[in-house]
Write a protein that holds these residues in place. Sequence first.
Motif, short mmCIF file in Angstrom:
data_model
loop_
_atom_site.label_atom_id
_atom_site.label_comp_id
_atom_site.label_asym_id
_atom_site.label_seq_id
_atom_site.Cartn_x
_atom_site.Cartn_y
_atom_site.Cartn_z
N PHE A 129 0.81 -1.21 0.00
CA PHE A 129 0.00 0.00 0.00
C PHE A 129 0.85 1.28 0.00
N LYS A 130 2.10 1.15 -0.41
CA LYS A 130 3.00 2.31 -0.38
C LYS A 130 2.60 3.40 -1.37
N HIS A 131 1.81 3.05 -2.38
CA HIS A 131 1.37 4.05 -3.36
C HIS A 131 0.00 4.62 -3.02
N GLN A 132 -0.46 4.38 -1.80
CA GLN A 132 -1.72 4.94 -1.32
C GLN A 132 -1.39 6.02 -0.29
N PRO A 133 -1.24 7.27 -0.72
CA PRO A 133 -0.74 8.31 0.19
C PRO A 133 -1.65 8.60 1.37
N HIS A 134 -2.93 8.19 1.29
CA HIS A 134 -3.83 8.48 2.42
C HIS A 134 -3.79 7.37 3.48
N ILE A 135 -3.06 6.26 3.21
CA ILE A 135 -2.89 5.20 4.21
C ILE A 135 -1.58 5.44 4.95
N HIS A 136 -1.69 5.63 6.26
CA HIS A 136 -0.52 5.97 7.08
C HIS A 136 -0.26 4.89 8.12
N PHE A 137 0.90 4.23 8.03
CA PHE A 137 1.32 3.27 9.05
C PHE A 137 2.08 4.05 10.12
N VAL A 138 1.47 4.20 11.29
CA VAL A 138 2.07 5.07 12.31
C VAL A 138 2.83 4.29 13.38
N GLY A 139 2.84 2.94 13.27
CA GLY A 139 3.56 2.13 14.25
C GLY A 139 2.72 1.86 15.50
N GLY A 140 3.34 1.21 16.47
CA GLY A 140 2.66 0.92 17.72
C GLY A 140 2.54 2.16 18.59
N ILE A 141 1.39 2.33 19.22
CA ILE A 141 1.17 3.43 20.16
C ILE A 141 0.66 2.80 21.47
N TYR A 142 1.33 3.09 22.58
CA TYR A 142 0.95 2.48 23.85
C TYR A 142 0.56 3.51 24.90
N ASN A 143 0.50 4.77 24.49
CA ASN A 143 0.00 5.82 25.37
C ASN A 143 -1.52 5.78 25.30
N LEU A 144 -2.16 5.32 26.39
CA LEU A 144 -3.61 5.09 26.36
C LEU A 144 -4.38 6.38 26.10
N GLU A 145 -3.89 7.51 26.60
CA GLU A 145 -4.57 8.78 26.35
C GLU A 145 -4.58 9.10 24.86
N HIS A 146 -3.46 8.87 24.20
CA HIS A 146 -3.39 9.10 22.75
C HIS A 146 -4.33 8.16 22.01
N LEU A 147 -4.30 6.87 22.38
CA LEU A 147 -5.16 5.90 21.70
C LEU A 147 -6.63 6.25 21.87
N ASN A 148 -7.01 6.61 23.09
CA ASN A 148 -8.41 6.95 23.34
C ASN A 148 -8.86 8.15 22.53
N ASN A 149 -8.01 9.16 22.43
CA ASN A 149 -8.35 10.34 21.65
C ASN A 149 -8.41 10.04 20.16
N LEU A 150 -7.51 9.21 19.68
CA LEU A 150 -7.54 8.83 18.27
C LEU A 150 -8.84 8.10 17.94
N ARG A 151 -9.24 7.20 18.83
CA ARG A 151 -10.51 6.48 18.62
C ARG A 151 -11.70 7.44 18.70
N TYR A 152 -11.68 8.28 19.71
CA TYR A 152 -12.80 9.19 19.97
C TYR A 152 -13.06 10.11 18.78
N TYR A 153 -12.01 10.63 18.18
CA TYR A 153 -12.16 11.63 17.12
C TYR A 153 -12.14 11.01 15.71
N SER A 154 -12.10 9.69 15.62
CA SER A 154 -12.13 9.05 14.30
C SER A 154 -13.56 9.11 13.75
N ASN A 155 -13.68 8.98 12.43
CA ASN A 155 -15.00 8.83 11.82
C ASN A 155 -15.41 7.37 11.91
N LEU A 156 -14.69 6.47 11.25
CA LEU A 156 -14.96 5.03 11.31
C LEU A 156 -13.76 4.32 11.92
N TYR A 157 -14.05 3.35 12.78
CA TYR A 157 -13.00 2.55 13.43
C TYR A 157 -13.20 1.10 13.01
#
Length: 365
Positions: free
Chosen positions: A242-270
């Motif tokens: 998927f390297k030629h799909q510029p809107h797909i972003h592999f951001v790696g592992g995230i283990y900060n629960l506050e960050h994860l919760n906010n990312l989920r909360y403000y997403s459109n579809l999960y």
Amino acid sequence: MRIGILGTRGVPNYHGGFEQFAEFFSVYLAKQGHEVSVYNSSCHPYQNKNFKGVNIIHCYDPEDKIGTAGQFIYDLKCILDARKRGFDVLLQLGYTSSTVWYKLLPKKALIITNMDGLEWKRSKYSKPVQRFLKFAEKLAVISSDYLIADSIGIQNYLKNTYNINSEYIAYGAEIFNTPNQHILSEYNLEPYSYNMLIARLEPENNIETILDGVASSNNKTPFIVVGKHDVNAFGAYLKDKFKHQPHIHFVGGIYNLEHLNNLRYYSNLYFHGHSVGGTNPSLLEAMSSRALIIANDNEFNKTILKENAFYFKSGDDVKNYLETVLKADHQDKLDNCNNQIIKYFNWNLINKKYLDFFNACISEH
């Protein structure tokens, strides 16, 4: 009680679901006045001997040097140490690399095992490894005094396969009610203007199916893939595909629960693609974070989500949801998911169920 917990990399959580449960449950036990010890890998970044009242026992773990085989050595070291501790209860989280040593388990401790998911079904494993895991599962059933199933599906499987009873206790989650959209700036995201998934990059999590749908969709808003992408061949394969799909972003592992919760909360579809195993912790966290969930269509997910999510089987399904579904139109599903967490999956309830079960087992034994 003197309680030991093994089968994880250790606490605090830097890895996954079992580690997160071990962290929450062990701290709860300590606050209730029990003497609780958690086994930690020597590779774990937390090297202190106490964590919020929990004893931390560090055991040698050569996984970083010799790979998966190191897990067997680590589990052996943990079990040998447990023989010296005089535990009343030894809680095993999973069985994949520990049950081969079952004859070494301490005789006086009650052995209670959380049976995890159907590990032998995971497609990342070769056929010989899958056969071994099926054997390890059988050993766990034989060698445990009591079993815990984290989903109704697993409980039914254990009854149908081994004619054995197990206690159904799910994972827990906490309602997330402190959103902070400034965190999104660290990921160059705008509220409700991106879609996402969180998972280990493994085939049975249907990530390729989801991303095929993302790539073919006319919706080119950012799509965030949260999960370590540099630890296995499948992660590298996905990044390359998927390297030629510029809107797909592999951001790696995230283990900060506050960050994860906010990312989920403000997403459109999960998107939740997990298809093997029981109650997945990240699914409960998505429910508690008011994410609008598009889940893989299987028994485990449907038992938890019921009618409060959408379900996909194919990339075409994913494409269709991306092009037609907006979170703002489905607040009822978000409210219902929150209510499910409060009623059935809050951490206090889950922790108390475990402790009550321990007490009942000791009384019965």
